[in-house]
Design a protein around this motif. Sequence first.
Motif, short mmCIF file in Angstrom:
data_model
loop_
_atom_site.label_atom_id
_atom_site.label_comp_id
_atom_site.label_asym_id
_atom_site.label_seq_id
_atom_site.Cartn_x
_atom_site.Cartn_y
_atom_site.Cartn_z
N GLY A 62 0.79 -1.22 0.00
CA GLY A 62 0.00 0.00 0.00
C GLY A 62 0.82 1.27 0.00
O GLY A 62 0.46 2.24 -0.67
N THR A 63 1.93 1.29 0.71
CA THR A 63 2.76 2.50 0.70
C THR A 63 3.32 2.75 -0.69
O THR A 63 3.39 3.90 -1.14
CB THR A 63 3.90 2.42 1.74
N PHE A 64 3.70 1.68 -1.38
CA PHE A 64 4.17 1.82 -2.76
C PHE A 64 3.04 2.35 -3.65
O PHE A 64 3.24 3.30 -4.42
CB PHE A 64 4.68 0.47 -3.27
N LEU A 65 1.86 1.76 -3.53
CA LEU A 65 0.74 2.20 -4.37
C LEU A 65 0.35 3.65 -4.08
O LEU A 65 0.07 4.41 -5.00
CB LEU A 65 -0.46 1.27 -4.19
N ASP A 66 0.35 4.03 -2.81
CA ASP A 66 0.03 5.42 -2.45
C ASP A 66 1.00 6.39 -3.12
O ASP A 66 0.59 7.41 -3.69
CB ASP A 66 0.06 5.62 -0.94
N ASP A 67 2.28 6.08 -3.03
CA ASP A 67 3.30 6.95 -3.64
C ASP A 67 3.17 6.97 -5.16
O ASP A 67 3.32 8.01 -5.80
CB ASP A 67 4.70 6.51 -3.23
N LEU A 68 2.86 5.81 -5.74
CA LEU A 68 2.69 5.72 -7.18
C LEU A 68 1.48 6.52 -7.65
O LEU A 68 1.55 7.26 -8.63
CB LEU A 68 2.57 4.26 -7.60
N PHE A 69 0.36 6.41 -6.92
CA PHE A 69 -0.84 7.18 -7.26
C PHE A 69 -0.53 8.68 -7.24
O PHE A 69 -1.01 9.42 -8.11
CB PHE A 69 -1.98 6.90 -6.28
N GLU A 70 0.25 9.12 -6.29
CA GLU A 70 0.59 10.54 -6.20
C GLU A 70 1.34 11.01 -7.45
O GLU A 70 1.06 12.07 -8.00
CB GLU A 70 1.42 10.80 -4.95
N VAL A 71 2.28 10.22 -7.93
CA VAL A 71 3.02 10.58 -9.15
C VAL A 71 2.09 10.55 -10.35
O VAL A 71 2.14 11.45 -11.20
CB VAL A 71 4.22 9.63 -9.37
N ALA A 98 12.57 4.01 -4.21
CA ALA A 98 12.19 3.97 -2.78
C ALA A 98 11.54 2.65 -2.40
O ALA A 98 11.67 2.19 -1.27
CB ALA A 98 11.27 5.14 -2.45
N HIS A 99 10.85 2.02 -3.35
CA HIS A 99 10.10 0.80 -3.05
C HIS A 99 10.64 -0.42 -3.79
O HIS A 99 9.93 -1.41 -3.93
CB HIS A 99 8.62 1.01 -3.39
N ARG A 100 11.87 -0.37 -4.23
CA ARG A 100 12.38 -1.48 -5.04
C ARG A 100 12.41 -2.81 -4.28
O ARG A 100 12.32 -3.87 -4.88
CB ARG A 100 13.71 -1.15 -5.66
N ALA A 101 12.49 -2.78 -2.96
CA ALA A 101 12.47 -4.03 -2.19
C ALA A 101 11.09 -4.69 -2.24
O ALA A 101 10.97 -5.89 -2.04
CB ALA A 101 12.86 -3.76 -0.74
N THR A 102 10.06 -3.92 -2.53
CA THR A 102 8.71 -4.46 -2.61
C THR A 102 8.48 -5.19 -3.93
O THR A 102 7.60 -6.05 -4.02
CB THR A 102 7.68 -3.31 -2.48
N GLY A 103 9.28 -4.90 -4.93
CA GLY A 103 9.11 -5.49 -6.26
C GLY A 103 9.00 -6.99 -6.29
O GLY A 103 8.07 -7.54 -6.89
N ASP A 119 -10.11 -3.45 -6.38
CA ASP A 119 -10.50 -2.24 -7.08
C ASP A 119 -9.38 -1.20 -7.14
O ASP A 119 -9.31 -0.42 -8.09
CB ASP A 119 -11.74 -1.62 -6.45
N ASP A 120 -8.53 -1.15 -6.14
CA ASP A 120 -7.41 -0.21 -6.17
C ASP A 120 -6.51 -0.48 -7.37
O ASP A 120 -5.97 0.45 -7.97
CB ASP A 120 -6.56 -0.31 -4.88
N LEU A 121 -6.34 -1.75 -7.72
CA LEU A 121 -5.50 -2.09 -8.87
C LEU A 121 -6.15 -1.67 -10.18
O LEU A 121 -5.47 -1.27 -11.11
CB LEU A 121 -5.15 -3.57 -8.86
#
Length: 193
Positions: A62-71, A98-103, A119-121
């Motif tokens: 979720g932190t990755f998705l939140d940051d991605l949505f902002e961009v 910043a989130h490459r470990a989540t990949g 739905d977020d996806l």
Amino acid sequence: MQHATSSRDTKAEIHRAAVDLFSTQGYDKTSLREIAEQVGITKASLYYHYSSKQQLLRAVVGTFLDDLFEVLRLTETMEWSSENEREALGAYVDVVIAHRATGPTLLRDIAAVLAAFGDDLDELIARSRRFQLWLAGPDPTAADRLRAAAAVETIGAAMSAELDLSVSEAEIRAVLLDAATAVLARRGTPVGE
């Protein structure tokens, strides 16, 4: 006040342990007990912060998705120009770094991620398509749109690749930004030329 700081540190440790274990063992094969043991807390303490493994996965991804949505939202109000393109690509690269470990978690356990986010996806995919269309520039051809998609994938490749940790984030950023802009530089060029 001391307790709040301790709680935030524990939550961050849980997050890091989950990323590590989900990435190496997979979501399904990782237990909350293993995560708690890696952090050095009891399973009950882990439940204080996250009520389920799926909630922990949502926090990690979720932190990755939140940051991605902002961009991705950034370009919805930004007029296209080469300077703005580089700024938007730079912001996108920064999120990936910043989130490459989540990949590995995203790639390895896509079914668990889909179940956790649903739905977020769908919204992420729609916003990603709009971002790629914006990157394609004004009056894009089909080839320009494909180049824009390829530029985004070029950046995203950093999440699936094992990166040499001795390389600085500034170097990673420079390489990814240069690679993506090189793909886009051929915008307007007919295919085959």
